[in-house]
Design a protein around this motif. Structure first.
Motif, PDB file in Angstrom:
ATOM      1  N   GLN A  86       0.828  -1.215   0.000  1.00 23.10           N
ATOM      2  CA  GLN A  86       0.000   0.000   0.000  1.00 23.10           C
ATOM      3  C   GLN A  86       0.861   1.263   0.000  1.00 23.10           C
ATOM      4  OE1 GLN A  86      -2.153  -1.436   3.404  1.00 23.10           O
ATOM      5  NE2 GLN A  86      -4.098  -1.438   2.278  1.00 23.10           N
ATOM      6  N   TRP A  89       1.776   1.917  -3.394  1.00 22.44           N
ATOM      7  CA  TRP A  89       0.608   2.478  -4.111  1.00 22.44           C
ATOM      8  C   TRP A  89       0.525   3.994  -3.870  1.00 22.44           C
ATOM      9  CZ3 TRP A  89       0.092  -2.137  -6.101  1.00 22.44           C
ATOM     10  CH2 TRP A  89      -0.929  -2.413  -7.008  1.00 22.44           C
ATOM     11  N   VAL A  90       0.773   4.388  -2.638  1.00 24.86           N
ATOM     12  CA  VAL A  90       0.718   5.814  -2.295  1.00 24.86           C
ATOM     13  C   VAL A  90       1.911   6.556  -2.913  1.00 24.86           C
ATOM     14  CG1 VAL A  90       0.778   7.499  -0.403  1.00 24.86           C
ATOM     15  CG2 VAL A  90      -0.639   5.431  -0.193  1.00 24.86           C
ATOM     16  N   GLN A  93       1.300   7.163  -6.355  1.00 24.44           N
ATOM     17  CA  GLN A  93       0.037   7.862  -6.612  1.00 24.44           C
ATOM     18  C   GLN A  93      -0.760   7.114  -7.693  1.00 24.44           C
ATOM     19  OE1 GLN A  93      -0.849  11.465  -5.118  1.00 24.44           O
ATOM     20  NE2 GLN A  93       0.130  10.094  -3.647  1.00 24.44           N
ATOM     21  N   VAL A  94      -1.006   5.839  -7.397  1.00 26.32           N
ATOM     22  CA  VAL A  94      -1.609   4.949  -8.397  1.00 26.32           C
ATOM     23  C   VAL A  94      -3.062   5.285  -8.679  1.00 26.32           C
ATOM     24  CG1 VAL A  94      -2.304   2.573  -8.859  1.00 26.32           C
ATOM     25  CG2 VAL A  94      -0.035   3.032  -7.911  1.00 26.32           C
ATOM     26  N   ALA A  95      -3.861   5.422  -7.632  1.00 25.90           N
ATOM     27  CA  ALA A  95      -5.320   5.439  -7.791  1.00 25.90           C
ATOM     28  C   ALA A  95      -5.799   6.696  -8.507  1.00 25.90           C
ATOM     29  CB  ALA A  95      -5.998   5.329  -6.427  1.00 25.90           C
ATOM     30  N   GLN A  96      -6.801   6.518  -9.325  1.00 19.77           N
ATOM     31  CA  GLN A  96      -7.546   7.678  -9.842  1.00 19.77           C
ATOM     32  C   GLN A  96      -8.937   7.628  -9.199  1.00 19.77           C
ATOM     33  OE1 GLN A  96      -7.098   8.528 -14.072  1.00 19.77           O
ATOM     34  NE2 GLN A  96      -5.006   7.774 -14.048  1.00 19.77           N
ATOM     35  N   GLY A  98     -10.179   4.982  -8.040  1.00 19.10           N
ATOM     36  CA  GLY A  98      -9.848   4.157  -6.883  1.00 19.10           C
ATOM     37  C   GLY A  98     -10.724   2.942  -6.681  1.00 19.10           C
ATOM     38  N   THR A 136      -4.955   2.994 -14.895  1.00 19.14           N
ATOM     39  CA  THR A 136      -3.818   3.243 -13.990  1.00 19.14           C
ATOM     40  C   THR A 136      -2.704   2.211 -14.145  1.00 19.14           C
ATOM     41  OG1 THR A 136      -4.828   1.951 -12.196  1.00 19.14           O
ATOM     42  CG2 THR A 136      -5.328   4.306 -12.246  1.00 19.14           C
ATOM     43  N   PRO A 138       0.080   1.694 -15.845  1.00 17.29           N
ATOM     44  CA  PRO A 138       1.524   1.983 -15.751  1.00 17.29           C
ATOM     45  C   PRO A 138       1.992   2.195 -14.308  1.00 17.29           C
ATOM     46  CG  PRO A 138       0.513   3.283 -17.512  1.00 17.29           C
ATOM     47  CD  PRO A 138      -0.603   2.633 -16.746  1.00 17.29           C
ATOM     48  N   ARG A 139       1.169   2.836 -13.510  1.00 23.19           N
ATOM     49  CA  ARG A 139       1.567   3.083 -12.119  1.00 23.19           C
ATOM     50  C   ARG A 139       1.370   1.843 -11.250  1.00 23.19           C
ATOM     51  NH1 ARG A 139       0.023   9.451 -10.738  1.00 23.19           N
ATOM     52  NH2 ARG A 139       1.225  10.325 -12.476  1.00 23.19           N
ATOM     53  N   ILE A 140       0.382   1.010 -11.568  1.00 22.69           N
ATOM     54  CA  ILE A 140       0.245  -0.258 -10.834  1.00 22.69           C
ATOM     55  C   ILE A 140       1.513  -1.086 -11.034  1.00 22.69           C
ATOM     56  CG2 ILE A 140      -0.966  -2.486 -10.774  1.00 22.69           C
ATOM     57  CD1 ILE A 140      -3.560  -1.010 -11.443  1.00 22.69           C
TER      58      ILE A 140
ATOM     59  N   GLY B  68     -11.859  10.577  -9.982  1.00 18.87           N
ATOM     60  CA  GLY B  68     -10.563   9.997 -10.306  1.00 18.87           C
ATOM     61  C   GLY B  68      -9.604  11.005 -10.892  1.00 18.87           C
ATOM     62  N   GLN B  69     -10.143  12.161 -11.285  1.00 21.67           N
ATOM     63  CA  GLN B  69      -9.318  13.137 -12.003  1.00 21.67           C
ATOM     64  C   GLN B  69      -8.453  13.968 -11.070  1.00 21.67           C
ATOM     65  OE1 GLN B  69     -12.243  13.694 -10.738  1.00 21.67           O
ATOM     66  NE2 GLN B  69     -13.278  15.507 -11.510  1.00 21.67           N
ATOM     67  N   ARG B 229      -2.053  13.175  -3.295  1.00 17.74           N
ATOM     68  CA  ARG B 229      -3.510  13.316  -3.440  1.00 17.74           C
ATOM     69  C   ARG B 229      -4.204  13.089  -2.103  1.00 17.74           C
ATOM     70  NH1 ARG B 229      -6.162  11.260  -9.002  1.00 17.74           N
ATOM     71  NH2 ARG B 229      -7.863  10.921  -7.524  1.00 17.74           N
ATOM     72  N   MET B 232      -5.617   9.522  -1.699  1.00 16.71           N
ATOM     73  CA  MET B 232      -4.792   8.384  -2.096  1.00 16.71           C
ATOM     74  C   MET B 232      -4.712   7.300  -1.020  1.00 16.71           C
ATOM     75  SD  MET B 232      -3.319   7.106  -4.650  1.00 16.71           S
ATOM     76  CE  MET B 232      -3.341   8.523  -5.754  1.00 16.71           C
ATOM     77  N   LYS B 235      -7.968   5.455  -0.822  1.00 14.31           N
ATOM     78  CA  LYS B 235      -8.211   4.610  -1.995  1.00 14.31           C
ATOM     79  C   LYS B 235      -7.226   3.442  -2.085  1.00 14.31           C
ATOM     80  CE  LYS B 235     -10.669   7.995  -4.795  1.00 14.31           C
ATOM     81  NZ  LYS B 235     -10.623   8.921  -5.967  1.00 14.31           N
ATOM     82  N   SER B 236      -6.208   3.455  -1.253  1.00 20.12           N
ATOM     83  CA  SER B 236      -5.255   2.343  -1.231  1.00 20.12           C
ATOM     84  C   SER B 236      -5.521   1.398  -0.064  1.00 20.12           C
ATOM     85  CB  SER B 236      -3.815   2.884  -1.121  1.00 20.12           C
ATOM     86  OG  SER B 236      -3.547   3.800  -2.163  1.00 20.12           O
ATOM     87  N   PHE B 242     -17.370   5.137  -1.571  1.00 20.10           N
ATOM     88  CA  PHE B 242     -18.066   5.422  -2.819  1.00 20.10           C
ATOM     89  C   PHE B 242     -19.570   5.379  -2.531  1.00 20.10           C
ATOM     90  CE2 PHE B 242     -13.921   3.751  -3.760  1.00 20.10           C
ATOM     91  CZ  PHE B 242     -13.469   4.555  -4.796  1.00 20.10           C
ATOM     92  N   SER B 647       1.851  15.460 -11.481  1.00 19.63           N
ATOM     93  CA  SER B 647       1.527  14.038 -11.347  1.00 19.63           C
ATOM     94  C   SER B 647       0.082  13.771 -11.760  1.00 19.63           C
ATOM     95  CB  SER B 647       1.750  13.593  -9.902  1.00 19.63           C
ATOM     96  OG  SER B 647       1.242  12.295  -9.702  1.00 19.63           O
ATOM     97  N   PHE B 654      -2.323   9.910 -19.507  1.00 15.40           N
ATOM     98  CA  PHE B 654      -2.214   8.508 -19.942  1.00 15.40           C
ATOM     99  C   PHE B 654      -3.510   7.749 -19.670  1.00 15.40           C
ATOM    100  CE2 PHE B 654       0.076   7.775 -15.734  1.00 15.40           C
ATOM    101  CZ  PHE B 654      -0.777   6.833 -15.206  1.00 15.40           C
ATOM    102  N   MET B 689      -3.820  -4.914 -18.110  1.00 20.39           N
ATOM    103  CA  MET B 689      -2.388  -4.778 -17.840  1.00 20.39           C
ATOM    104  C   MET B 689      -1.513  -5.284 -18.991  1.00 20.39           C
ATOM    105  SD  MET B 689      -0.071  -3.798 -15.736  1.00 20.39           S
ATOM    106  CE  MET B 689      -0.641  -3.649 -14.037  1.00 20.39           C
TER     107      MET B 689
END
Lengths: 154, 746
Positions: A86, A89-90, A93-96, A98, A136, A138-140, B68-69, B229, B232, B235-236, B242, B647, B654, B689
């Motif tokens: 995790q 992940w932080v 800054q993976v999540a958009q 989420g 997400t 690429p960041r995962i 998500g933005q 963020r 973040m 969400k992790s 939600f 970031s 992407f 992926m």
């Protein structure tokens, strides 16, 4: 039907028919909402949890077929005590949005438990069942590599 | 105000004549500040609609929905930059539905000007239109407008709150406000005395905030940097809430089935079996479908699937042949718009050969990861709604009507969204939840759609068709004449949601084609509106999502006809027209080591789209593998005018590209017997992926105005991929999705 379950090391008893998928047991009966509903047919991975350490799709696992200890995203780490995965992940800054990330993290955790140094092809194989509509990936991938390195260092 | 409302209702797509009248009329109303909707916490105060301070710290309101933005983070950074609060000490909330949170940029974005050539006068006109959004309480998250709306507004909120706090401190200390400084939520005097904001907030909220300017960008601490963020960690760890995670005491769970023939009625149903099933409390008639309320979402779903229902017909042709015939026939109708018309596009320039190409793209679903859902609690005199949504005021007002209440009796709690992409501008899921809650008065109910219901009851990105003709001479394009036909999102959605009839040329319909920075001497783009009846909606990048594919594929066809490198061909026509756009192409050329040549088994394509104020160039590389053609690498260069959070911008670029590539490869909604044929990810898949490319992003900041970032990454992805496939295979991609014509790795 009364069914005993062990989830994140705690004991629960739920009173639901045996054919109710574990996903809906966790979310609607136990109240652990970190595990997400995405497709209900095992094609998106948002509902991924561990049973005896193995990644399974909880939407495809009937309550009566649960045969071991369950770990959900809530059992991997908490905001005050993040797991190394995790933390990665932080860091990245993976999540958009989420929404899929609980499932992504549970799948990645199972991968790293089995393979402490996955290459890109290993990551492709392990993670392609987990959909992310925000893209997400690429960041995962970067976070998995970072976590793997951190975990190898101990 | 009533006259103004009439103006805006009558003409949502504003013609210049209406603007002139509207601005002159609206100046007085514009000066009125909307009421502050925040209730002061005990021992604290709301200094303005965006800043709440109490003894526990500072809470910032970021009134745009987080889908998500990263908007919650950047809006908070804008306020924090001026307010001098430590990043780790702030709490950021979405806040209530309120007029104070109107989105001025969402209206200005509708002006029919090419953004790249916008004049200061036109830019000012757009800013003046701010008041129209305020009058109609347009609290909308969409159109990549949040930062364009909030860039100054949010900083002013922070600055005015800071100065009010300083003013109170100055009076207490008996010093001049100008001698005070601020840091880490404290006002600091020259003698070192520190007063926490929490001790000043109540008094500061009672005074008129002193006027102040904004800080110079050179002094920024947060803006311009990649901030952690604010969502973040949640969400992790599975702790982000939600809409679907809403849990209220005594809550029941519900599932629904709506007529799969969209817009059709329900003739009748038999729920005898369903009512006997385990966990079922109640079957509710929704008019065009049924809901089952029970103890568990899955049990409710099983029951609703067991109901025998007779459905009525839909108001559109039954199959794709009939639907696409309507879209295609619009190409022969007189145009709704000719927003670009330069030179003589009728005649073929002397000494040239006409090049023609026809293109088609399908209907698309939004396919958010979190299926539609809402939770509602109706008590007879109040209604509470919890859901992710992009339009809280609209949600509040429409659900109030359904419940027979006034808007002030309705509270909307806007949660995190498990994806929006335009789908959650809609209010259908909140209305169904409200209907269920009214039937279940006194019991909160969460209504969750199955993935199948979600995919088969979307408001789809419209199918579109295009007919292009052009010519090249001496290595340059000398003619480009494009006709584009589709249902009009920018007309049909405001009409459906707000009863706003539209007039004039429809910019949204042709954006991505008419407004691209190419110098072509004979250049015409006409928009043709198709009347079909399939429900359509805003989908990430809206018109740009299909026009970018048409325009940039045809540019590539012209380059090929001219025997030119497709990147150099574009660049030559762009340099004189708009330098920042040309620079994005040069940047992506350098990033990708573009040579115009690719080895056997590898193809490369380039595409460019200027959308939502941001020029974006992309290069996509594909490779033939034993498992099919893989999308291996991608390079993106964008120019956002002002870089607020690198970031987050990179992630949107992407992410937007992958969303576009997913649609290009897989995306297709088709109809049979009036019902959508696709129902879940196995038949409406996206990149994953193993088949998403590695990507590099460069962010530039030379454009004249700050641009959007949520959507501009999407449009160039589809033509860049198609052009890469042409380079690899020699076969031109003229219709989407590409999986039908190319052996892609899926």
């Amino acid at each position: 039907m009364s069914t005993p379950l062990t989830i994140n090391g705690q004991s629960y008893t739920v009173d639901l028919p045996g054919d109710v998928p574990l996903l809906w047991v966790l979310r609607d009966a136990v109240g652990l909402t970190g595990t997400k509903y995405g497709c209900g047919v095992g094609s998106c991975g948002a509902c991924t949890v561990h049973i005896n350490g193995e990644a399974v799709r909880s939407c495809q696992t009937a309550l009566e077929d649960v045969d071991g200890d369950i770990t959900t995203i809530e059992g991997i780490g908490t905001p005050d005590a993040l797991s190394k995965l995790q933390t990665a992940w932080v860091t990245h800054q993976v999540a958009q949005c989420g929404y899929c990330q609980s499932g992504q993290i549970m799948q990645a955790a199972a991968l790293l438990a089995e393979n402490p140094a996955p290459n890109d092809a290993d990551i492709d194989d392990a993670m392609q069942g987990n959909l992310c509509r925000c893209g997400t990936y690429p960041r995962i991938r970067a976070a998995i590599h970072t976590a793997a390195a951190d975990m190898r260092e101990g | 105000m009533s006259k103004l409302k009439t103006i805006t209702r009558r003409t949502f797509l504003i013609s210049s004549a209406a603007i002139a009248g509207g601005v002159a009329f609206g100046v007085y109303q514009d000066r009125k500040t909307p009421p502050n909707p925040l209730t002061a916490p005990t021992g604290g105060a709301a200094l303005n609609p965006f800043v709440l301070i109490d003894q526990n710290g500072v809470t910032l309101i970021a009134p745009r929905a987080e889908m998500g933005q990263g908007i919650r983070t950047t809006l908070a950074a804008l306020v924090a930059e001026e307010l001098d609060v430590a990043w780790d000490d702030i709490t950021v909330l979405h806040g209530p539905a309120a007029q104070a949170y109107y989105n001025g940029a969402a209206i200005a974005a509708g002006l029919p000007f090419k953004d790249y050539s916008i004049t200061e006068f036109q830019h000012g006109m757009g800013q003046n239109l701010d008041f129209v959004a305020k009058m109609v309480s347009l609290q909308i998250t969409g159109g990549s407008t949040s930062i364009r709306d909030g860039y100054e507004k949010m900083r002013h909120a922070g600055a005015s709150a800071r100065e009010a706090l300083k003013q109170v401190a100055a009076e207490r200390l008996g010093v001049d406000r100008a001698t005070l400084s601020t840091e880490n939520s404290h006002v600091i005097a020259t003698d070192g005395t520190k007063i926490p904001y929490g001790d000043l907030a109540v008094a500061a909220a009672k005074i008129k905030a002193p006027q102040t300017g904004l800080r110079d960008a050179a002094t920024w601490k947060y803006l311009g940097k990649s901030m952690p963020r604010v969502d973040m960690v949640a969400k992790s760890t599975g702790t982000a809430r939600f809409g679907i995670d809403t849990r209220v005491d005594g809550m029941k769970f519900a599932a629904l089935r709506i007529n799969p023939r969209l817009g059709g009625k329900m003739i009748g149903f038999n729920a005898t079996e369903a009512e006997k099933m385990t966990g079922v409390d109640r079957v509710i008639d929704l008019g065009n479908g049924v809901a089952v309320v029970g103890s568990n979402t899955w049990l409710a779903q099983q029951a609703v699937d067991a109901i025998d229902i007779t459905w009525g017909d839909a108001p559109y042709p039954a199959d794709m042949a009939g639907i696409l015939a309507k879209v295609n026939s619009a190409l022969d109708d007189s145009p709704n718009s000719t927003l670009r018309n330069e030179g003589d596009a009728d005649d073929l320039p002397a000494g040239t050969t006409e090049i023609r190409a026809d293109y088609t793209v399908p209907y698309l679903a939004h396919s958010t990861m979190e299926p539609m859902n809402a939770t509602a609690h109706f008590t007879g005199d109040r209604l509470e709604i919890w859901c992710g949504n992009q339009a809280p005021v609209l949600t509040r007002d429409k659900c109030a009507e359904i419940a027979g209440l006034g808007p002030s009796a309705v509270s909307v709690h806007t949660t995190f969204m498990g994806g929006g992409f335009g789908r959650r501008v809609e209010i259908d899921y909140s209305i169904y939840a409200t209907k269920v809650a009214v039937a279940m008065q006194g019991t909160p109910v969460q209504l969750t759609w199955s993935r199948q219901e979600d995919m088969r009851h979307d408001f789809y990105r419209p199918a579109a068709a295009a007919r292009f003709r052009g010519a090249v001479k001496d290595g340059r394009a000398v003619l480009m004449d494009g006709k584009i036909a589709a249902q009009s999102t920018t007309r049909e959605v405001p009409a459906r949601l707000m009863g706003l009839p539209a007039a004039g040329p429809d910019k949204g319909h042709v954006e991505g084609a008419y407004d691209q920075p190419y110098a072509i001497p004979n250049y015409r783009i006409t928009g043709h509106l198709a009347e079909v009846g399939v429900p359509i909606g805003f989908w990430r990048a809206v018109g740009n999502s299909f026009n970018g594919f048409f325009h940039e594929t045809f540019i590539d066809e012209l380059a090929h006809a001219a025997a030119r490198d497709p990147l150099e061909f574009r660049l030559e026509m762009m340099r004189d027209e708009h330098a920042p756009s040309a620079t994005t192409l040069e940047t992506v050329r350098d990033m990708s080591d573009w040579t115009g040549k690719t080895p056997d088994g590898i193809g490369r394509g380039v595409a460019f789209t200027y959308s939502f104020g941001t020029p974006v160039a992309q290069v996509i590389e594909v490779q033939q593998t034993d498992d099919g053609i893989a999308i291996t690498r991608a390079w993106i260069a964008c120019d956002v005018g002002v870089i607020l959070d690198p970031s987050i911008i990179e992630a949107q670029m992407f992410g937007g590209m992958i969303y576009g590539l997913s649609a290009a490869v897989h995306g297709e909604i088709t109809f049979a017997d009036c019902a959508v044929e696709q129902s879940n990810f196995p038949d409406y898949d996206a990149l994953r992926m193993h088949n998403a490319p590695a990507v590099e992003v460069q962010i530039l900041a030379s454009n004249a105005h700050i641009g959007g970032v949520g959507e501009p990454g999407t449009p160039p992805a589809m033509p860049a991929l198609g052009n890469a496939l042409f380079d690899l295979t020699g076969k031109r991609a003229r219709s989407l999705p590409l999986m039908h014509d190319f052996d892609l790795l899926t």
